[in-house]
Motif scaffolding. Structure first.
Motif, PDB file in Angstrom:
ATOM      1  N   ILE B  34      38.658  76.975  34.145  1.00 47.15           N
ATOM      2  CA  ILE B  34      39.914  76.288  33.849  1.00 47.15           C
ATOM      3  C   ILE B  34      40.107  75.053  34.725  1.00 47.15           C
ATOM      4  O   ILE B  34      40.506  73.989  34.254  1.00 47.15           O
ATOM      5  CB  ILE B  34      41.102  77.263  34.007  1.00 47.15           C
ATOM      6  N   SER B  35      39.729  75.180  36.016  1.00 48.15           N
ATOM      7  CA  SER B  35      39.919  74.002  36.862  1.00 48.15           C
ATOM      8  C   SER B  35      38.864  72.944  36.589  1.00 48.15           C
ATOM      9  O   SER B  35      39.051  71.772  36.910  1.00 48.15           O
ATOM     10  CB  SER B  35      39.913  74.406  38.344  1.00 48.15           C
ATOM     11  N   GLY B  36      37.727  73.344  36.002  1.00 47.95           N
ATOM     12  CA  GLY B  36      36.659  72.361  35.776  1.00 47.95           C
ATOM     13  C   GLY B  36      36.718  71.702  34.416  1.00 47.95           C
ATOM     14  O   GLY B  36      36.324  70.544  34.268  1.00 47.95           O
ATOM     15  N   LEU B  37      37.261  72.422  33.425  1.00 46.00           N
ATOM     16  CA  LEU B  37      37.214  71.912  32.055  1.00 46.00           C
ATOM     17  C   LEU B  37      37.814  70.520  31.880  1.00 46.00           C
ATOM     18  O   LEU B  37      37.227  69.688  31.168  1.00 46.00           O
ATOM     19  CB  LEU B  37      37.892  72.899  31.102  1.00 46.00           C
ATOM     20  N   PRO B  38      38.961  70.223  32.513  1.00 47.34           N
ATOM     21  CA  PRO B  38      39.554  68.889  32.298  1.00 47.34           C
ATOM     22  C   PRO B  38      38.616  67.755  32.707  1.00 47.34           C
ATOM     23  O   PRO B  38      38.711  66.645  32.173  1.00 47.34           O
ATOM     24  CB  PRO B  38      40.803  68.910  33.197  1.00 47.34           C
ATOM     25  N   ALA B  39      37.729  68.021  33.667  1.00 51.82           N
ATOM     26  CA  ALA B  39      36.841  66.955  34.143  1.00 51.82           C
ATOM     27  C   ALA B  39      35.667  66.731  33.202  1.00 51.82           C
ATOM     28  O   ALA B  39      34.993  65.698  33.263  1.00 51.82           O
ATOM     29  CB  ALA B  39      36.327  67.306  35.544  1.00 51.82           C
ATOM     30  N   ILE B  40      35.375  67.731  32.352  1.00 46.85           N
ATOM     31  CA  ILE B  40      34.170  67.643  31.532  1.00 46.85           C
ATOM     32  C   ILE B  40      34.417  66.789  30.294  1.00 46.85           C
ATOM     33  O   ILE B  40      35.367  67.002  29.551  1.00 46.85           O
ATOM     34  CB  ILE B  40      33.695  69.041  31.103  1.00 46.85           C
ATOM     35  N   SER B  41      33.555  65.799  30.123  1.00 41.54           N
ATOM     36  CA  SER B  41      33.613  64.971  28.925  1.00 41.54           C
ATOM     37  C   SER B  41      32.191  64.516  28.653  1.00 41.54           C
ATOM     38  O   SER B  41      31.283  64.767  29.456  1.00 41.54           O
ATOM     39  CB  SER B  41      34.502  63.749  29.182  1.00 41.54           C
ATOM     40  N   TRP B  42      31.981  63.895  27.531  1.00 44.98           N
ATOM     41  CA  TRP B  42      30.643  63.399  27.224  1.00 44.98           C
ATOM     42  C   TRP B  42      30.189  62.402  28.291  1.00 44.98           C
ATOM     43  O   TRP B  42      29.040  62.425  28.722  1.00 44.98           O
ATOM     44  CB  TRP B  42      30.642  62.766  25.827  1.00 44.98           C
ATOM     45  N   HIS B  43      31.128  61.563  28.710  1.00 40.90           N
ATOM     46  CA  HIS B  43      30.821  60.592  29.755  1.00 40.90           C
ATOM     47  C   HIS B  43      30.383  61.300  31.042  1.00 40.90           C
ATOM     48  O   HIS B  43      29.398  60.928  31.678  1.00 40.90           O
ATOM     49  CB  HIS B  43      32.065  59.734  30.030  1.00 40.90           C
ATOM     50  N   PHE B  44      31.110  62.380  31.396  1.00 40.02           N
ATOM     51  CA  PHE B  44      30.811  63.130  32.621  1.00 40.02           C
ATOM     52  C   PHE B  44      29.415  63.741  32.551  1.00 40.02           C
ATOM     53  O   PHE B  44      28.653  63.744  33.528  1.00 40.02           O
ATOM     54  CB  PHE B  44      31.868  64.227  32.789  1.00 40.02           C
ATOM     55  N   LEU B  45      29.045  64.233  31.375  1.00 40.04           N
ATOM     56  CA  LEU B  45      27.763  64.936  31.236  1.00 40.04           C
ATOM     57  C   LEU B  45      26.573  63.991  31.147  1.00 40.04           C
ATOM     58  O   LEU B  45      25.440  64.408  31.306  1.00 40.04           O
ATOM     59  CB  LEU B  45      27.783  65.822  29.982  1.00 40.04           C
ATOM     60  N   THR B  46      26.832  62.698  30.866  1.00 43.39           N
ATOM     61  CA  THR B  46      25.699  61.813  30.624  1.00 43.39           C
ATOM     62  C   THR B  46      25.552  60.684  31.635  1.00 43.39           C
ATOM     63  O   THR B  46      24.483  60.116  31.753  1.00 43.39           O
ATOM     64  CB  THR B  46      25.805  61.179  29.222  1.00 43.39           C
ATOM     65  N   SER B  47      26.607  60.367  32.381  1.00 47.42           N
ATOM     66  CA  SER B  47      26.468  59.190  33.249  1.00 47.42           C
ATOM     67  C   SER B  47      26.051  59.591  34.659  1.00 47.42           C
ATOM     68  O   SER B  47      26.262  60.717  35.089  1.00 47.42           O
ATOM     69  CB  SER B  47      27.790  58.419  33.276  1.00 47.42           C
ATOM     70  N   PRO B  48      25.426  58.651  35.395  1.00 48.51           N
ATOM     71  CA  PRO B  48      24.972  58.958  36.754  1.00 48.51           C
ATOM     72  C   PRO B  48      26.149  59.087  37.734  1.00 48.51           C
ATOM     73  O   PRO B  48      27.252  58.626  37.466  1.00 48.51           O
ATOM     74  CB  PRO B  48      24.100  57.751  37.109  1.00 48.51           C
ATOM     75  N   ALA B  49      25.868  59.712  38.864  1.00 50.31           N
ATOM     76  CA  ALA B  49      26.896  59.908  39.878  1.00 50.31           C
ATOM     77  C   ALA B  49      27.188  58.596  40.596  1.00 50.31           C
ATOM     78  O   ALA B  49      26.335  57.709  40.663  1.00 50.31           O
ATOM     79  CB  ALA B  49      26.433  60.962  40.869  1.00 50.31           C
ATOM     80  N   ARG B  50      28.407  58.456  41.107  1.00 58.01           N
ATOM     81  CA  ARG B  50      28.745  57.298  41.933  1.00 58.01           C
ATOM     82  C   ARG B  50      29.093  57.799  43.322  1.00 58.01           C
ATOM     83  O   ARG B  50      29.767  58.805  43.475  1.00 58.01           O
ATOM     84  CB  ARG B  50      29.929  56.550  41.345  1.00 58.01           C
ATOM     85  N   ALA B  51      28.652  57.041  44.346  1.00 55.80           N
ATOM     86  CA  ALA B  51      28.820  57.515  45.714  1.00 55.80           C
ATOM     87  C   ALA B  51      30.190  57.178  46.280  1.00 55.80           C
ATOM     88  O   ALA B  51      30.752  57.948  47.045  1.00 55.80           O
ATOM     89  CB  ALA B  51      27.730  56.937  46.606  1.00 55.80           C
ATOM     90  N   PHE B  52      30.749  55.993  45.922  1.00 58.23           N
ATOM     91  CA  PHE B  52      31.970  55.550  46.600  1.00 58.23           C
ATOM     92  C   PHE B  52      33.158  55.375  45.677  1.00 58.23           C
ATOM     93  O   PHE B  52      34.290  55.370  46.125  1.00 58.23           O
ATOM     94  CB  PHE B  52      31.708  54.225  47.337  1.00 58.23           C
ATOM     95  N   THR B  53      32.889  55.166  44.380  1.00 56.40           N
ATOM     96  CA  THR B  53      34.015  54.932  43.464  1.00 56.40           C
ATOM     97  C   THR B  53      34.161  56.120  42.518  1.00 56.40           C
ATOM     98  O   THR B  53      33.233  56.906  42.347  1.00 56.40           O
ATOM     99  CB  THR B  53      33.777  53.665  42.632  1.00 56.40           C
ATOM    100  N   SER B  54      35.322  56.197  41.894  1.00 55.03           N
ATOM    101  CA  SER B  54      35.535  57.316  40.985  1.00 55.03           C
ATOM    102  C   SER B  54      34.926  57.014  39.617  1.00 55.03           C
ATOM    103  O   SER B  54      34.501  55.891  39.350  1.00 55.03           O
ATOM    104  CB  SER B  54      37.028  57.609  40.851  1.00 55.03           C
ATOM    105  N   GLY B  55      34.873  58.025  38.747  1.00 55.31           N
ATOM    106  CA  GLY B  55      34.351  57.833  37.398  1.00 55.31           C
ATOM    107  C   GLY B  55      32.883  58.174  37.252  1.00 55.31           C
ATOM    108  O   GLY B  55      32.286  57.919  36.221  1.00 55.31           O
ATOM    109  N   GLY B  56      32.289  58.766  38.298  1.00 56.44           N
ATOM    110  CA  GLY B  56      30.876  59.150  38.198  1.00 56.44           C
ATOM    111  C   GLY B  56      30.708  60.422  37.402  1.00 56.44           C
ATOM    112  O   GLY B  56      31.649  61.180  37.179  1.00 56.44           O
ATOM    113  N   GLY B  57      29.454  60.683  36.968  1.00 56.75           N
ATOM    114  CA  GLY B  57      29.168  61.903  36.205  1.00 56.75           C
ATOM    115  C   GLY B  57      28.081  62.724  36.859  1.00 56.75           C
ATOM    116  O   GLY B  57      27.770  62.550  38.050  1.00 56.75           O
ATOM    117  N   VAL B  58      27.513  63.639  36.102  1.00 59.22           N
ATOM    118  CA  VAL B  58      26.443  64.486  36.631  1.00 59.22           C
ATOM    119  C   VAL B  58      25.227  64.466  35.712  1.00 59.22           C
ATOM    120  O   VAL B  58      24.425  65.393  35.712  1.00 59.22           O
ATOM    121  CB  VAL B  58      26.924  65.942  36.809  1.00 59.22           C
ATOM    122  N   GLY B  59      25.093  63.393  34.909  1.00 56.30           N
ATOM    123  CA  GLY B  59      24.021  63.343  33.912  1.00 56.30           C
ATOM    124  C   GLY B  59      22.643  63.568  34.490  1.00 56.30           C
ATOM    125  O   GLY B  59      21.874  64.396  34.009  1.00 56.30           O
ATOM    126  N   ILE B  60      22.336  62.821  35.575  1.00 57.01           N
ATOM    127  CA  ILE B  60      20.992  62.917  36.145  1.00 57.01           C
ATOM    128  C   ILE B  60      20.763  64.287  36.773  1.00 57.01           C
ATOM    129  O   ILE B  60      19.702  64.901  36.612  1.00 57.01           O
ATOM    130  CB  ILE B  60      20.793  61.776  37.165  1.00 57.01           C
TER     131      ILE B  60
END
Lengths: 251, 294
Positions: B34-60
């Motif tokens: 429940i706490s994780g679902l709101p963060a999950i989106s197609w963008h989240f699942l496919t884009s690379p992580a960002r170290a300093f700014t928000s909006g990163g994903g976990v694709g890699i």
């Protein structure tokens, strides 16, 4: 009559224990021989030396000779694979492989390298017909053999042995795990096969032995007490032990 | 106390214990999902992580986890299958095999962080593989082998001896019997073991921190030549997995949305592992049905 299988002075030891104490028996070609005797009389052990299934058990020593068509099957140059194709075996508990009925029966031939589908189809059909189970399974040959009843499974196992065209079929109490109706179907099957194959069966069921066998050997304590025509063994045995066993005084 | 009352008390105690476990499990899973679902989106699942700014994903990281899983299975399954067949079908029961069996048991109880440090010394440093998917796959093989071998051995042992006798009596050699009868008969159980251990590998972090590394360099998903550094298939690149990523964000993440990413990644991880478990049941059941009832 020619002798197809002979054993001379056959001893089997499990470790130090002597299970068979010098068995001299010979089997003529064709017909059914029943091996009877009380539990622990080593009749199954004897049966299992005939296609060398006892080799699998650790600590077993076999001495003496077993001649299959004048070849000693315990000679070092014996090819076990060929031997077991010539001398097939059916077990007490039906043991179809977890494949389809068709694949069960075709298994031996396929592994021997037979690829011709027409020939495989034909062998599967003939074998299942010989085993008297074709009419019951012909419409679902490609379903799992494990979905069949125990009696049908056992006849599929007989067909599986027939498919590699053996000369001798050994049966180790083939009906003792089955209900009476399935048992009688197996008996009918064996009676049909007796003209084409040499059949040796171990049985605990004396009525069965008297119904289907041509010859009977009576085992007790690792020895053969006597072997003769089944009629003679059951009507007029030569030895007192046989008579006592047949008439139910022990065993 | 009458036997009837004591029976009642025992049953209620067992109910209480069982429902406690179920409640804890459900609460844990529910909270993570429940706490994780709101963060999950197609963008989240496919884009690379960002170290300093928000909006990163976990694709890699997600890709790395699957790739590492496949490599580990490619290495460990043949070894475990061979070992399982040897131990169950061929090995004699003597002190050597008893020793092998207890060695397997000890290996299976090793803490994964120890396996990771061992992998670091052997594969990363000694063999010079560096922090790479390959080092990680080898370390996970050590981690995975004992349990996989054990489950394959048990799967083979569950096949009745009548099947072995049936094969040998048909004139098959021992090897042919094992290959054509015993292994197919044990296949549903073997597969279940494989998929369950896949779930374990997928969620493993400690053994990977020192072997597959903690960085996820950008990948070019159009380059499938395994020898290029940016190729996803290159086994020599460092590869942070999903589980390692979660650990890292929580220990040193400085992006503004670290908490959301961590929750999202945890939910993805838990859902994937749940998926493996359901898949194991489904595939095992289907295969068993196909082999037994047509």
């Amino acid at each position: 009559m020619t002798k197809i299988l002979e054993t001379h002075d056959l001893h089997v030891y499990y470790g130090q224990h002597e299970a068979l104490k010098g068995i001299d028996l010979s089997f003529e070609e064709g017909g059914i021989t029943a091996l009877i005797g009380p539990s622990g009389s080593s009749k199954s052990t004897y049966l299992r030396t005939l296609n060398r299934m006892n080799d699998l058990i650790p600590n077993v020593t076999v001495t003496g000779t077993i001649k299959f068509r004048d070849q000693n099957i315990y000679a070092p140059q014996t090819d076990l694979v060929t031997l077991r194709k010539e001398i097939g075996m059916v077990f007490q508990q039906p043991n179809p492989f977890p494949f389809s009925i068709y694949d069960n029966v075709a298994f031996g031939l396929k592994l021997a390298g037979e690829k011709n589908h027409e020939r495989l189809d034909q062998v599967v059909e003939t074998s299942l017909k010989q085993a008297a189970v074709w009419d019951e399974v012909k419409d679902h040959l490609h379903e799992s053999a494990l979905s069949l009843s125990g009696g049908q499974q056992q006849r599929v196992c007989i067909a599986r042995v027939l498919a590699v065209s053996p000369q001798i079929i050994l049966l180790d109490e083939p009906t003792s795990a089955l209900d009476p109706i399935s048992s009688s179907q197996i008996e009918t099957t064996l009676l049909k096969l007796r003209t084409d194959y040499t059949i040796i069966t171990v049985t605990h069921n004396l009525q069965q032995a008297s119904r289907i066998s041509d010859r009977t050997a009576f085992f007790m304590n690792g020895e053969v007490i006597e072997m003769d025509d089944t009629k003679k063994i059951f009507m007029n045995p030569a030895r007192k032990e046989t008579e006592d066993y047949i008439s139910g005084r022990f065993g | 106390m009458s036997p009837k009352t004591s029976n009642q008390i025992a049953i209620s105690m067992l109910y209480v214990i069982a429902s406690t476990i179920v409640v804890i499990l459900a609460a844990l899973l529910g909270y993570i999902i429940i706490s994780g679902l709101p963060a999950i989106s197609w963008h989240f699942l496919t884009s690379p992580a960002r170290a300093f700014t928000s909006g990163g994903g976990v694709g890699i990281q997600l890709f790395n986890s699957f790739y590492l899983l496949i490599l580990t299975m490619l290495i460990s399954f043949p070894i475990a299958l061979g070992a399982g067949i040897y131990l169950n079908e061929y090995a004699k029961q003597n002190w050597v095999t008893a020793l092998v069996r207890s060695a397997i048991e000890i290996l299976s109880s090793l803490p994964s962080v120890v396996v990771g440090l061992f992998g670091f010394l052997i594969f990363v440093v000694q063999f010079g593989f560096g922090f790479s998917i390959l080092s990680g796959a080898f370390a996970l093989t050590f981690f995975n082998l004992p349990l996989l071998t054990r489950s394959i051995e048990e799967a083979l042992a569950a096949v009745p001896d009548a099947q072995r006798e049936g094969g040998l009596a048909l004139g098959l050699s021992k090897w042919e019997t094992v290959l054509h009868i015993i292994v197919p008969a044990a296949l549903p159980a073997i597969l279940t073991g494989v998929i369950l251990s896949a779930g374990r590998i997928f969620g493993e972090a400690a053994a990977l921190i020192f072997t597959a590394g903690q960085s996820a360099p950008a990948l070019n998903f159009t380059d499938w030549n395994p020898f290029n550094m940016a190729s996803p298939l290159n086994p020599m690149r460092p590869a942070e997995t999903l589980a390692v990523h979660i650990w890292k964000i929580n220990s040193e993440g400085i992006m503004p949305d670290a908490k959301a990413i961590s929750s999202g990644a945890s939910a993805v991880l838990v859902i994937s592992v749940l998926g493996f478990n359901l898949l194991a049941r489904f595939v095992g059941h289907r295969l068993f049905k196909r082999l037994t009832a047509g």
